[in-house]
Design a protein around this motif. Sequence first.
Motif, PDB file in Angstrom:
ATOM      1  N   ALA A   1    -132.624   5.840  61.811  1.00  0.00           N
ATOM      2  CA  ALA A   1    -133.947   5.877  62.498  1.00  0.00           C
ATOM      3  C   ALA A   1    -133.830   4.815  63.525  1.00  0.00           C
ATOM      4  CB  ALA A   1    -135.001   6.235  62.020  1.00  0.00           C
TER       5      ALA A   1
ATOM      6  N   TYR B   1    -133.204   4.477  67.508  1.00  0.00           N
ATOM      7  CA  TYR B   1    -134.408   3.976  68.407  1.00  0.00           C
ATOM      8  C   TYR B   1    -133.803   2.805  69.226  1.00  0.00           C
ATOM      9  CZ  TYR B   1    -138.829   2.297  69.722  1.00  0.00           C
ATOM     10  OH  TYR B   1    -140.129   2.026  70.390  1.00  0.00           O
TER      11      TYR B   1
ATOM     12  N   SER C   1    -135.846  13.848  64.346  1.00  0.00           N
ATOM     13  CA  SER C   1    -135.904  13.250  63.047  1.00  0.00           C
ATOM     14  C   SER C   1    -134.793  12.691  62.169  1.00  0.00           C
ATOM     15  CB  SER C   1    -136.480  14.433  61.941  1.00  0.00           C
ATOM     16  OG  SER C   1    -135.413  15.529  62.062  1.00  0.00           O
ATOM     17  N   PHE C   2    -134.850  11.856  61.379  1.00  0.00           N
ATOM     18  CA  PHE C   2    -133.416  11.286  60.665  1.00  0.00           C
ATOM     19  C   PHE C   2    -133.845  11.289  59.264  1.00  0.00           C
ATOM     20  CE2 PHE C   2    -133.214   9.810  65.064  1.00  0.00           C
ATOM     21  CZ  PHE C   2    -131.997  10.216  65.231  1.00  0.00           C
TER      22      PHE C   2
ATOM     23  N   ILE D   1    -141.152   4.287  65.503  1.00  0.00           N
ATOM     24  CA  ILE D   1    -140.553   4.925  64.356  1.00  0.00           C
ATOM     25  C   ILE D   1    -141.549   5.318  63.186  1.00  0.00           C
ATOM     26  CG2 ILE D   1    -138.973   4.795  62.359  1.00  0.00           C
ATOM     27  CD1 ILE D   1    -137.361   2.684  64.061  1.00  0.00           C
TER      28      ILE D   1
ATOM     29  N   LYS E   1    -138.489  12.045  55.655  1.00  0.00           N
ATOM     30  CA  LYS E   1    -137.688  12.003  57.029  1.00  0.00           C
ATOM     31  C   LYS E   1    -138.620  10.818  57.700  1.00  0.00           C
ATOM     32  CE  LYS E   1    -135.935  16.850  57.896  1.00  0.00           C
ATOM     33  NZ  LYS E   1    -135.865  17.710  58.654  1.00  0.00           N
ATOM     34  N   TYR E   2    -137.771  10.629  58.773  1.00  0.00           N
ATOM     35  CA  TYR E   2    -138.151   9.425  59.721  1.00  0.00           C
ATOM     36  C   TYR E   2    -138.190   9.921  61.034  1.00  0.00           C
ATOM     37  CZ  TYR E   2    -137.938   6.249  55.623  1.00  0.00           C
ATOM     38  OH  TYR E   2    -138.263   5.775  54.392  1.00  0.00           O
ATOM     39  N   TYR E   3    -139.039   9.500  61.914  1.00  0.00           N
ATOM     40  CA  TYR E   3    -139.064  10.181  63.130  1.00  0.00           C
ATOM     41  C   TYR E   3    -139.148   9.255  64.359  1.00  0.00           C
ATOM     42  CZ  TYR E   3    -140.757  14.294  60.338  1.00  0.00           C
ATOM     43  OH  TYR E   3    -140.622  15.362  59.472  1.00  0.00           O
ATOM     44  N   VAL E   4    -138.118   9.414  65.155  1.00  0.00           N
ATOM     45  CA  VAL E   4    -138.020   8.347  66.267  1.00  0.00           C
ATOM     46  C   VAL E   4    -138.479   9.215  67.424  1.00  0.00           C
ATOM     47  CG1 VAL E   4    -136.538   7.252  67.799  1.00  0.00           C
ATOM     48  CG2 VAL E   4    -135.965   7.369  65.203  1.00  0.00           C
TER      49      VAL E   4
END
Length: 211
Positions: A46, A50, A39-40, A18, A6-9
């Motif tokens: 993400a 953002y 999260s994305f 990010i 996952k990617y977190y903004v």
Amino acid sequence: MAKKKKYYVVWHGNPPGIFDSWKECQRSIKGVSGAQYKSFLTFAEAKKAYNREYADYKGKNTKKKVLSKEQLQKIGEPNLYTISVDAASSGNPGIMEYRGVDTQTKKQLFHQGPFLQGTNNVGEFLALVHGLAYLKKINSDRAIYSDSKIAISWVKRKKCNTKLKQTSKNKKVFELVTRAEYWLKNNSYKTVIIKWETKAWGEIPADFGRK
């Protein structure tokens, strides 16, 4: 089964940005009152998030939504008698560049970078101001598209409200920011700035294609 990445903004954190791990995200939001994060599943999602506002995602499912026929008709088609601007950053901060193109032909009109330790938001802001200056210089009545709500709001305020810290490596980026802010405060323009409707039209023509 391996856990999906996952990617977190983090819109409001110390620092915002990010992040590709929950641990990094936690460090960013620790001790920050009213921290804003989500999260994305992909970096592309993400990045788009953002460039928008936390309110657009707060409490919402981040899965891609398909616009209805009625919504598409209401938005209409893009105005091709325009220019489009965009930025790309490999990392946040990371290597950043920006450019402007003819919306219809995608012919590149200007390009700056790459610069070290820039952010996507700063690049979007610089691209938009460069576009405004470019159109004024050639005395063009065309409008300008940007897919960044943040950059558009910064231009309206005539201030690049970035949390990015200046270092010896990104000195050039901050020199450009200072010049852009000076231009906004000392120049008038009639150019119409339009938000590019990515959900309806796809990626903005100036996109660098790094998805």
